[in-house]
Design an enzyme around this catalytic site. Structure first.
Site, PDB file in Angstrom:
ATOM      1  N   HIS A  36      -2.555   7.664   6.749  1.00 36.36           N
ATOM      2  CA  HIS A  36      -1.542   8.543   6.139  1.00 36.36           C
ATOM      3  C   HIS A  36      -2.176   9.846   5.641  1.00 36.36           C
ATOM      4  O   HIS A  36      -1.540  10.903   5.668  1.00 36.36           O
ATOM      5  CB  HIS A  36      -0.873   7.859   4.942  1.00 36.36           C
ATOM      6  CG  HIS A  36       0.298   6.982   5.301  1.00 36.36           C
ATOM      7  ND1 HIS A  36       1.432   7.466   5.903  1.00 36.36           N
ATOM      8  CD2 HIS A  36       0.511   5.655   5.117  1.00 36.36           C
ATOM      9  CE1 HIS A  36       2.300   6.466   6.075  1.00 36.36           C
ATOM     10  NE2 HIS A  36       1.764   5.352   5.607  1.00 36.36           N
ATOM     11  N   HIS A  41      -4.406   1.623   7.508  1.00 34.16           N
ATOM     12  CA  HIS A  41      -3.055   2.185   7.611  1.00 34.16           C
ATOM     13  C   HIS A  41      -2.872   3.296   6.565  1.00 34.16           C
ATOM     14  O   HIS A  41      -2.363   4.371   6.868  1.00 34.16           O
ATOM     15  CB  HIS A  41      -2.046   1.042   7.409  1.00 34.16           C
ATOM     16  CG  HIS A  41      -0.612   1.447   7.331  1.00 34.16           C
ATOM     17  ND1 HIS A  41       0.345   0.974   8.202  1.00 34.16           N
ATOM     18  CD2 HIS A  41       0.056   2.261   6.464  1.00 34.16           C
ATOM     19  CE1 HIS A  41       1.519   1.501   7.879  1.00 34.16           C
ATOM     20  NE2 HIS A  41       1.378   2.283   6.830  1.00 34.16           N
ATOM     21  N   GLU A  42      -3.330   3.036   5.332  1.00 32.99           N
ATOM     22  CA  GLU A  42      -3.149   4.017   4.246  1.00 32.99           C
ATOM     23  C   GLU A  42      -4.031   5.246   4.444  1.00 32.99           C
ATOM     24  O   GLU A  42      -3.590   6.370   4.212  1.00 32.99           O
ATOM     25  CB  GLU A  42      -3.405   3.368   2.884  1.00 32.99           C
ATOM     26  CG  GLU A  42      -2.486   2.208   2.515  1.00 32.99           C
ATOM     27  CD  GLU A  42      -1.011   2.474   2.725  1.00 32.99           C
ATOM     28  OE1 GLU A  42      -0.593   3.634   2.596  1.00 32.99           O
ATOM     29  OE2 GLU A  42      -0.278   1.525   3.050  1.00 32.99           O
ATOM     30  N   CYS A  57       5.936   0.074   7.164  1.00 33.34           N
ATOM     31  CA  CYS A  57       5.553   1.215   6.336  1.00 33.34           C
ATOM     32  C   CYS A  57       6.730   1.549   5.424  1.00 33.34           C
ATOM     33  O   CYS A  57       7.879   1.548   5.873  1.00 33.34           O
ATOM     34  CB  CYS A  57       5.228   2.404   7.238  1.00 33.34           C
ATOM     35  SG  CYS A  57       4.723   3.875   6.336  1.00 33.34           S
ATOM     36  N   LEU A  58       6.441   1.837   4.162  1.00 29.73           N
ATOM     37  CA  LEU A  58       7.526   2.169   3.225  1.00 29.73           C
ATOM     38  C   LEU A  58       8.244   3.456   3.626  1.00 29.73           C
ATOM     39  O   LEU A  58       9.383   3.668   3.221  1.00 29.73           O
ATOM     40  CB  LEU A  58       6.981   2.290   1.793  1.00 29.73           C
ATOM     41  CG  LEU A  58       6.465   0.984   1.166  1.00 29.73           C
ATOM     42  CD1 LEU A  58       5.917   1.233  -0.228  1.00 29.73           C
ATOM     43  CD2 LEU A  58       7.568  -0.075   1.124  1.00 29.73           C
ATOM     44  N   GLN A 109       3.019  10.121   1.001  1.00 32.41           N
ATOM     45  CA  GLN A 109       4.323   9.443   1.054  1.00 32.41           C
ATOM     46  C   GLN A 109       5.203   9.765  -0.147  1.00 32.41           C
ATOM     47  O   GLN A 109       6.415   9.535  -0.098  1.00 32.41           O
ATOM     48  CB  GLN A 109       4.135   7.926   1.162  1.00 32.41           C
ATOM     49  CG  GLN A 109       3.529   7.486   2.489  1.00 32.41           C
ATOM     50  CD  GLN A 109       3.391   5.985   2.543  1.00 32.41           C
ATOM     51  OE1 GLN A 109       2.404   5.436   2.067  1.00 32.41           O
ATOM     52  NE2 GLN A 109       4.380   5.304   3.074  1.00 32.41           N
ATOM     53  N   GLY A 116       0.835  -1.200   0.000  1.00 32.73           N
ATOM     54  CA  GLY A 116       0.000   0.000   0.000  1.00 32.73           C
ATOM     55  C   GLY A 116       0.863   1.241   0.000  1.00 32.73           C
ATOM     56  O   GLY A 116       2.012   1.209   0.460  1.00 32.73           O
TER      57      GLY A 116
HETATM   58 NI    NI Z   1       2.650   3.447   5.612  1.00 26.26          NI
END
Ligand code: NI
Length: 173
Positions: free
Chosen positions: A141, A137-138, A95-96, A51, A46
């Protein structure tokens, strides 16, 4: 499609509330496709527009883990959680924007989400399992919230310190 650089925590842009996308312009569609390419390249399941430094309410995801199975790339414009189950579930999240740091987070086990697709059509779906964790989670963000915000202050500070060090090392390299 272009791979876009992913912002690393701590970054003030990851703490901001993103603005609605509204009408889906060609620029927004390009951004969404770039985000999918960036997510698969990372690799991740995701990615949210903040991000990649764009403060708009756009999320992409694909939680199909089985490499033999058909992928399911999803693009969600202006996603909204319209229902949460009382039942909760826990997943080890990552998380990326916080690479190589993982922690158990408890969230509603199921959520019903409404969004607009690439054609601007309204969609609604009940997500469970990993999909439910990922979509929550997304969407977090988009509200400037990271999974480490669910942890105690000590654990959160520890992860943030590690990330500050990592960013310093990356800047030197
Ligand atoms: Ni994340």
């Amino acid at each position: 499609m272009a791979i876009r650089p992913i912002l690393m925590h701590p970054d003030p842009r990851l703490k901001k509330v993103a603005a609605p996308v509204g009408s889906i312009t060609p620029e927004m569609l390009t951004l969404a496709r770039d985000m999918l390419a960036t997510m698969y390249d990372a690799p991740g399941i995701g990615l949210a527009a903040p991000q990649v430094g764009v403060l708009r309410r756009l999320v992409v995801m694909d939680c199909v883990k089985d490499p033999e199975a058909e992928p399911r790339p999803m693009i969600l414009f202006d996603p909204e959680i319209i229902w949460r189950s009382d039942e909760t579930g826990s997943y080890e999240e990552g998380c990326l924007s916080i690479p190589e740091q993982y922690a158990e987070v408890t969230r509603p086990a199921e959520v019903r989400v409404r969004w607009r697709d690439e054609a601007g059509a309204e969609q609604e779906e009940l997500f469970g399992g990993l999909w439910a964790t990922c979509v929550q989670h997304e969407i977090d963000h988009l509200d400037g919230k990271l999974f480490i915000d669910y942890l105690g202050p000590l654990k959160r500070q520890l992860i943030t310190r590690r990330m500050v060090k990592r960013k310093r090392e990356m800047a030197r390299a």
